[in-house]
Design a protein around this motif. Structure first.
Motif, PDB file in Angstrom:
ATOM      1  N   SER A  79       8.973   7.525 -12.947  1.00  0.00           N
ATOM      2  CA  SER A  79       8.196   8.693 -13.521  1.00  0.00           C
ATOM      3  C   SER A  79       6.284   8.238 -12.865  1.00  0.00           C
ATOM      4  O   SER A  79       6.222   7.241 -13.582  1.00  0.00           O
ATOM      5  N   TRP A  80       5.810   9.460 -12.833  1.00  0.00           N
ATOM      6  CA  TRP A  80       4.131   9.670 -13.124  1.00  0.00           C
ATOM      7  C   TRP A  80       3.875  11.048 -13.881  1.00  0.00           C
ATOM      8  O   TRP A  80       4.700  11.689 -14.180  1.00  0.00           O
ATOM      9  N   SER A  81       2.688  10.357 -14.919  1.00  0.00           N
ATOM     10  CA  SER A  81       2.734  11.445 -16.696  1.00  0.00           C
ATOM     11  C   SER A  81       1.311  11.551 -15.796  1.00  0.00           C
ATOM     12  O   SER A  81       0.845  11.075 -15.304  1.00  0.00           O
ATOM     13  N   LYS A 126      -4.148  12.868 -22.298  1.00  0.00           N
ATOM     14  CA  LYS A 126      -3.029  14.124 -22.602  1.00  0.00           C
ATOM     15  C   LYS A 126      -2.188  12.844 -23.739  1.00  0.00           C
ATOM     16  O   LYS A 126      -2.833  11.171 -23.752  1.00  0.00           O
ATOM     17  N   ALA A 127      -1.573  12.591 -24.837  1.00  0.00           N
ATOM     18  CA  ALA A 127      -1.014  12.021 -25.723  1.00  0.00           C
ATOM     19  C   ALA A 127       0.584  12.093 -25.565  1.00  0.00           C
ATOM     20  O   ALA A 127       1.343  13.402 -25.499  1.00  0.00           O
ATOM     21  N   PHE A 128       0.844  11.070 -25.178  1.00  0.00           N
ATOM     22  CA  PHE A 128       2.212  10.649 -25.456  1.00  0.00           C
ATOM     23  C   PHE A 128       3.932  10.718 -25.894  1.00  0.00           C
ATOM     24  O   PHE A 128       4.320  10.045 -25.514  1.00  0.00           O
ATOM     25  N   MET A 170      -2.153  11.458 -12.215  1.00  0.00           N
ATOM     26  CA  MET A 170      -1.707  12.710 -11.657  1.00  0.00           C
ATOM     27  C   MET A 170      -2.014  14.296 -13.220  1.00  0.00           C
ATOM     28  O   MET A 170      -1.088  13.926 -13.875  1.00  0.00           O
ATOM     29  N   ARG A 171      -1.783  15.130 -13.286  1.00  0.00           N
ATOM     30  CA  ARG A 171      -2.272  16.377 -13.927  1.00  0.00           C
ATOM     31  C   ARG A 171      -0.945  17.137 -13.493  1.00  0.00           C
ATOM     32  O   ARG A 171      -0.753  17.380 -12.444  1.00  0.00           O
ATOM     33  N   TYR A 172      -0.430  17.955 -14.255  1.00  0.00           N
ATOM     34  CA  TYR A 172      -0.197  19.465 -14.223  1.00  0.00           C
ATOM     35  C   TYR A 172      -0.806  20.021 -12.758  1.00  0.00           C
ATOM     36  O   TYR A 172      -1.828  19.662 -12.807  1.00  0.00           O
ATOM     37  N   HIS A 209       5.837  14.793 -21.487  1.00  0.00           N
ATOM     38  CA  HIS A 209       4.614  14.336 -20.610  1.00  0.00           C
ATOM     39  C   HIS A 209       4.242  13.553 -19.135  1.00  0.00           C
ATOM     40  O   HIS A 209       3.601  14.212 -18.459  1.00  0.00           O
ATOM     41  N   GLU A 210       5.634  14.182 -18.150  1.00  0.00           N
ATOM     42  CA  GLU A 210       5.561  13.464 -16.846  1.00  0.00           C
ATOM     43  C   GLU A 210       5.674  14.648 -15.892  1.00  0.00           C
ATOM     44  O   GLU A 210       5.713  16.180 -16.099  1.00  0.00           O
ATOM     45  N   ASP A 211       4.801  14.821 -14.873  1.00  0.00           N
ATOM     46  CA  ASP A 211       4.767  15.617 -13.863  1.00  0.00           C
ATOM     47  C   ASP A 211       5.841  15.099 -12.885  1.00  0.00           C
ATOM     48  O   ASP A 211       5.740  16.445 -12.299  1.00  0.00           O
ATOM     49  N   PHE A 254       1.182  17.128 -30.307  1.00  0.00           N
ATOM     50  CA  PHE A 254       2.052  15.082 -29.875  1.00  0.00           C
ATOM     51  C   PHE A 254       1.507  14.208 -31.577  1.00  0.00           C
ATOM     52  O   PHE A 254       0.281  14.066 -31.181  1.00  0.00           O
ATOM     53  N   ARG A 260       2.998   3.930 -23.348  1.00  0.00           N
ATOM     54  CA  ARG A 260       3.831   5.317 -23.682  1.00  0.00           C
ATOM     55  C   ARG A 260       5.225   4.565 -24.921  1.00  0.00           C
ATOM     56  O   ARG A 260       5.956   4.811 -26.483  1.00  0.00           O
TER      57      ARG A 260
END
Lengths: 294, 184
Positions: free
Chosen positions: A292-294, B175-177, B1-3, A44-46, B122, B145
């Protein structure tokens, strides 16, 4: 006495032990192998940044016949690294690490301490399948890493005992496959890599390129509160240089919060004949702190 | 933050259109019923499906919030848990529902029919559907989380509050963690 600074292979083996203990392992693949950057993004981390600290003491060295000889002097190796990883696709991540390397040597009463910037490391990973994603299929990933010769090469040292050597003096690249499987609270991983150290010239002599093979395995146990403890072993072989070494380690990791996690471990090369060849053996400990950042 | 590529990947991987067919899927639940989601929904305006993994710590972490939501809104929206894991069984779900004190049934979906239809990958992934099968919210339960915090952004709760007030959720997709929902 170590005639050469730690190579990429040695560092990879040491850091493998650290990378073996990501926190929140159930939500992500665990137990990365063939890695030179100790921070691996979880599912889940970016992005993440981190700091790693490592100290090792030389125990002795394996000779050409694989016999072990205890150290005649005293040597401590320190390393501090800052690293970052970024997700560039759902399954892909890249990472980089900049190490500072210091060495203390005491040889027959002559003491010396030196160091500086080591070899910059970059790494990429693509997880085709994440561990835990499928019931019967392990996590499958390809990994690639490289070390850039930004450190001071052994032949470029200025100090008498060579403690200012901080790099290998050659470009090195590695690539391989990592498999991981989750079964209940257990995680197992296996990694195989092949790498090469580029040819270079030392004092007018051509040192040919050499191939480095490595295989590693990790067994991890997930504990309450997303903590993980892991045992790891890696065997590395550099046929052209007639070098071989085995590194063992135990490590643990736990989240401090959703964003912060701490990892730590002990590593060592068994100081017994037959477990290495033309290679120093050392033991030490390491810590990694990650945001970390997600 | 997003992918960096998340918006593109989500567009490719996750269905975002009406999920009307999903409401017609019949699953057996720990309440002993084998009914379609539409039948379970009855006259309620919204159906909340939250995806369940027995072994996921994130799931256990969120159990209190899931129960709390049911206590607060369970009379106005239908709340169901769905276990889409390949190794799931009704017997295991019965045990889990009892152990966790769920006041709502867990529906066993070992083929992952519903999970596939709504893009659930998830644990704790949650979707809120309206009576037409339209997805009004999809994603994680909240921003927590590994431990519950007081300052967490509670996406599902906030979405329910707004939907019941006749408004759209402020955030419709998150997002689901949780852990991977293990599939075959």
């Amino acid at each position: 006495m170590t005639p050469w600074p730690p190579t990429l292979g040695i560092r990879a083996a040491a850091l493998l032990l650290l990378a073996a203990v990501p926190a929140v392992a159930r939500a992500s693949p665990c137990c990365a192998g063939a890695t030179v950057v100790p921070g691996r993004l979880m599912v889940h981390e970016d992005a993440l940044v981190g700091l790693d600290l490592r100290v090792g003491r030389e125990l002795g060295a394996f000779d050409d016949g694989a016999g072990f000889n205890t150290a005649s002097g005293d040597e401590l190796a320190f390393e501090q690294g800052i690293f970052a990883a970024l997700r560039v696709a759902e399954k892909g991540q890249v990472a980089a690490r900049a190490p500072l390397v210091q060495t203390y040597r005491d040889l027959r009463g002559t003491r010396e301490f030196g160091g500086g910037l080591g070899d910059l490391q970059i790494e990429a990973r693509w997880d085709f399948v994440d561990a835990g994603q499928y019931l019967d299929l392990p996590g499958i990933a390809i990994v690639a890493s490289a070390a850039l010769p930004t450190g001071r090469a052994p032949e470029a040292v200025e100090r008498p005992l060579g403690t200012d050597a901080t790099g290998t003096g050659a470009f090195q690249g590695m690539g391989g496959v990592a498999l991981e499987h989750v079964a209940g609270d257990w995680l197992v991983s296996a990694t195989g890599t092949v790498g090469a150290r580029a040819a270079r010239t030392v004092f007018g002599e051509e040192v040919p390129a050499s191939v480095i093979w490595s295989a590693g395995a990790t067994v991890g146990l997930m504990l309450p509160r997303d903590a993980v403890v892991a045992l790891a072993a890696s065997l590395t072989d550099e046929p052209a240089a007639e070098r071989r070494w085995l590194r063992l380690g135990i490590s643990a990791g736990m989240p401090l919060s959703d964003e912060w996690r701490l990892q730590g471990g002990l590593f060592g090369d068994p100081p017994l004949g037959g477990f290495g060849r033309n290679q120093p053996a050392s033991a030490g400990l390491s810590f990694v702190l990650i945001r970390s950042w997600s | 933050m997003r992918y960096l590529l998340l918006p593109v990947l989500l567009a490719l991987a996750v269905p975002v259109a009406a999920q009307g067919d999903v409401l017609d899927v019949a699953l057996e639940g720990t309440d002993g019923k084998a009914a379609t989601l539409r039948e379970r929904m009855g006259d309620k305006p919204f159906l909340l499906l939250t995806f369940f993994s027995a072994s996921c710590p994130c799931q256990s972490l969120h159990d209190p919030r899931i129960r709390e939501l049911h206590e607060r809104f369970g009379d106005r929206i239908e709340i169901l848990s769905i276990d889409p894991e390949a190794h799931s069984s009704l017997a295991r779900d019965l045990e889990e529902a009892k152990k966790r004190g769920y006041p709502f049934p867990i529906l066993s979906d070992p083929d992952g029919v519903v999970a596939d239809a709504v893009g659930a990958r998830f644990a704790t992934y949650t979707v809120i559907l309206d009576a037409d099968g339209e997805v009004r919210y999809r994603g994680g339960w909240d921003t927590d989380r590994t431990r519950l915090t007081d300052d967490a952004r509670q996406w599902v709760r906030d979405a329910v509050v707004r939907l019941l007030a006749g408004e759209e959720p402020e955030t419709r997709e998150t997002k689901a963690f949780g852990c991977y929902l293990r599939r075959r």
